[in-house]
Design an enzyme around this catalytic site. Structure first.
Site, PDB file in Angstrom:
ATOM      1  N   GLN A  13       2.250  -5.895  -3.203  1.00 48.42           N
ATOM      2  CA  GLN A  13       2.526  -5.992  -1.761  1.00 48.42           C
ATOM      3  C   GLN A  13       3.806  -5.216  -1.404  1.00 48.42           C
ATOM      4  O   GLN A  13       4.159  -4.268  -2.076  1.00 48.42           O
ATOM      5  CB  GLN A  13       2.606  -7.456  -1.311  1.00 48.42           C
ATOM      6  CG  GLN A  13       1.265  -8.171  -1.304  1.00 48.42           C
ATOM      7  CD  GLN A  13       0.898  -8.788  -2.634  1.00 48.42           C
ATOM      8  OE1 GLN A  13       1.725  -9.358  -3.319  1.00 48.42           O
ATOM      9  NE2 GLN A  13      -0.358  -8.690  -3.011  1.00 48.42           N
TER      10      GLN A  13
ATOM     11  N   ASP B 208       0.823  -1.226   0.000  1.00 48.88           N
ATOM     12  CA  ASP B 208       0.000   0.000   0.000  1.00 48.88           C
ATOM     13  C   ASP B 208       0.853   1.271   0.000  1.00 48.88           C
ATOM     14  O   ASP B 208       0.424   2.314   0.482  1.00 48.88           O
ATOM     15  CB  ASP B 208      -0.948   0.018   1.209  1.00 48.88           C
ATOM     16  CG  ASP B 208      -1.771  -1.246   1.329  1.00 48.88           C
ATOM     17  OD1 ASP B 208      -2.403  -1.628   0.327  1.00 48.88           O
ATOM     18  OD2 ASP B 208      -1.761  -1.864   2.415  1.00 48.88           O
TER      19      ASP B 208
ATOM     20  N   LYS C 138       2.645   2.229  -5.112  1.00 51.79           N
ATOM     21  CA  LYS C 138       3.463   1.794  -6.249  1.00 51.79           C
ATOM     22  C   LYS C 138       2.754   1.965  -7.592  1.00 51.79           C
ATOM     23  O   LYS C 138       3.375   2.263  -8.596  1.00 51.79           O
ATOM     24  CB  LYS C 138       3.847   0.317  -6.065  1.00 51.79           C
ATOM     25  CG  LYS C 138       4.681   0.041  -4.837  1.00 51.79           C
ATOM     26  CD  LYS C 138       5.014  -1.442  -4.710  1.00 51.79           C
ATOM     27  CE  LYS C 138       3.805  -2.298  -4.433  1.00 51.79           C
ATOM     28  NZ  LYS C 138       3.152  -2.004  -3.128  1.00 51.79           N
TER      29      LYS C 138
ATOM     30  N   GLY D 263      -3.795  -4.140  -4.825  1.00 47.10           N
ATOM     31  CA  GLY D 263      -4.700  -3.107  -5.295  1.00 47.10           C
ATOM     32  C   GLY D 263      -3.932  -1.841  -5.596  1.00 47.10           C
ATOM     33  O   GLY D 263      -3.370  -1.218  -4.697  1.00 47.10           O
ATOM     34  N   HIS D 264      -3.864  -1.468  -6.869  1.00 46.80           N
ATOM     35  CA  HIS D 264      -3.143  -0.268  -7.261  1.00 46.80           C
ATOM     36  C   HIS D 264      -4.149   0.787  -7.722  1.00 46.80           C
ATOM     37  O   HIS D 264      -4.843   0.604  -8.718  1.00 46.80           O
ATOM     38  CB  HIS D 264      -2.142  -0.579  -8.375  1.00 46.80           C
ATOM     39  CG  HIS D 264      -0.997  -1.416  -7.902  1.00 46.80           C
ATOM     40  ND1 HIS D 264      -0.084  -2.004  -8.744  1.00 46.80           N
ATOM     41  CD2 HIS D 264      -0.599  -1.758  -6.644  1.00 46.80           C
ATOM     42  CE1 HIS D 264       0.817  -2.666  -8.027  1.00 46.80           C
ATOM     43  NE2 HIS D 264       0.519  -2.530  -6.760  1.00 46.80           N
TER      44      HIS D 264
END
Length: 430
Positions: free
Chosen positions: A225, A14, A17, A41-42
């Site tokens: 991650q 988180d 990235k 999740g991006h």
């Protein structure tokens, strides 16, 4: 100039990235997702549009970039197709620009169910997984029984392998967890439907990447991650199921280390963690509430509130060593704008022996307390600033302090969620 850049997280994920991959991809030809699954999740903000990607490489929002999902990733075909359709609705078209490794393992419905029932059975001792089936899918890979993307090409072979693995899981689900069994024919029907959508995307991505390197194309390798969730080097057992450190790039793509030119570690200016596990600098006060609200610290994948804490310099140095980082990108600088003082953990103290550690492994974090250095806040708006000279003096001093603690330079700074809210201290491609 051709340059191959790795972008990975230095904390518990988180770190932002996705935005950094998106920003830098405008200067690259390929972007490669090399590990993990749709537990990542991006979140990207492009022209005021919020796009959340879980499995598709973030750089594909640029029309001239080719995206690769490589062999180190575990793939839910249904989630991948959903994401492709979502991008179409936002007028991002990836036909003939997205390619999937034939060697990538599949996440199937029984993996998700197994993930959920195991966590439920563990109760207070649960790991805190996303419940997306990632762990069971990697288990099958290591046990040499997984279905792989290339198996979709042969319906007979697929049917036989699927029946065997469904029987294996049904035996556990029914006898141990008292859960309903799965019908392999229903799963097979769905897989064949999705196969028709992605069939032209399935290739040998390792050979594709080596050809790109021979043709001197720039490649960005996108991590999911963070380093402290690495299956080997993270806060075990509260970790993910893949290698989120630099080794995952090599095994997850087939690209050797001499072809990696620059390794960028992405770091929030504070720390967050989703799920269970040790968190030395965790906050439980009004600062936690402030960071959660101002930083919108809720998981892109699960929606869970993230635990927050001050920046952990000891953990950061650990990640720098693990990954041979070239430099740092620090994100969410603007979140600290309203704080009168800011802290960074620079050492750990053993509460039993009172011994102080500035470098430590993550074998035992239960008996330590963080030692902090305190810095003045800047109490000025930094949101959207694009030049480092325009930052408040206290913010620039804070960044210099991070560089001193880390021992490597800060080459990028994110000052907001939009892709253009970015300070590029140094051109990474020269």
């Amino acid at each position: 100039m051709q340059k191959n850049i790795v972008i990975l997280g230095t904390q518990w994920g988180d770190e932002g990235k996705g935005k950094i991959v998106d920003y830098l991809s405008q200067n690259s030809s390929y972007v490669v997702r090399y590990h993990g699954g749709h537990n990542a999740g991006h979140t990207l903000v492009v022209e005021n549009k919020k796009i959340v990607l879980h499995i598709i490489p973030s750089g594909l929002l640029h029309p001239n970039v080719i995206g690769i999902i490589s062999n180190g990733v575990v793939i839910s075909i249904s989630e991948l197709v959903k994401e492709i359709e979502m991008l179409k609705k936002h007028n991002f078209f990836i036909k003939k620009r997205l390619f999937i490794s034939h060697s990538a393992s599949l996440i199937l419905p029984f993996h998700i169910t197994m993930d959920i029932v195991r966590e439920k059975k563990l109760g207070v001792n649960s790991i805190g997984t996303t419940g997306r089936g990632i762990g069971p899918a990697y288990e099958d890979k290591v046990a040499r029984r997984s279905l792989r993307v290339g198996d979709l090409k042969d319906e007979n072979k697929l049917s036989i392998k699927l029946k065997n693995i469904v029987d294996y899981y049904n035996n556990q689900l029914v006898s141990i967890y008292q859960h309903a069994s799965f019908n392999y024919k229903i799963i097979l029907k769905d897989l064949l439907k999705f196969k028709n959508i992605i069939n032209d995307m399935i290739v040998d991505t390792t050979m594709m990447l080596h050809k790109a390197i021979q043709n001197k194309k720039s490649i960005i390798f996108e991590g999911a991650q963070g380093s402290l969730l690495d299956i080997d080097h993270g806060t075990y057992p509260y970790v993910t199921s893949s290698n989120s450190t630099i080794g995952g790039v090599i095994t997850g793509t087939g690209v050797g280390p001499k072809n990696l030119d620059y390794i960028l570690g992405v770091t929030k200016v504070y720390s967050t963690r989703v799920g269970n596990g040790p968190f030395p600098t965790e906050l439980f006060n009004n600062i936690d509430e402030y960071l959660s609200k101002k930083g919108n610290e809720f998981g892109s994948t699960t929606g869970r509130k993230r635990r927050t804490g001050w920046l952990d310099g000891v953990a950061l140095r650990y990640s720098i060593q693990l990954n041979s980082l070239s430099a740092l990108c620090i994100t969410k600088l603007d979140v600290l704008d309203n704080l009168k003082e800011i802290k960074i953990c620079t050492a750990y103290q053993d509460i039993n022996t009172l011994e102080i550690y500035t470098n430590v492994s993550f074998v035992n974090l239960e008996n330590i307390k963080p030692i902090y250095e305190t810095y003045p806040g800047w109490m000025q708006n930094t949101s959207g600033i694009k030049k480092i000279e325009d930052l408040p003096k206290a913010a620039k001093n804070y960044i210099k302090s991070i560089e001193k603690i880390a021992g490597i330079p800060v080459d990028m700074i994110s000052t907001g969620p939009d892709r253009n809210d970015t300070i590029l201290v140094r051109n990474l491609f020269v």
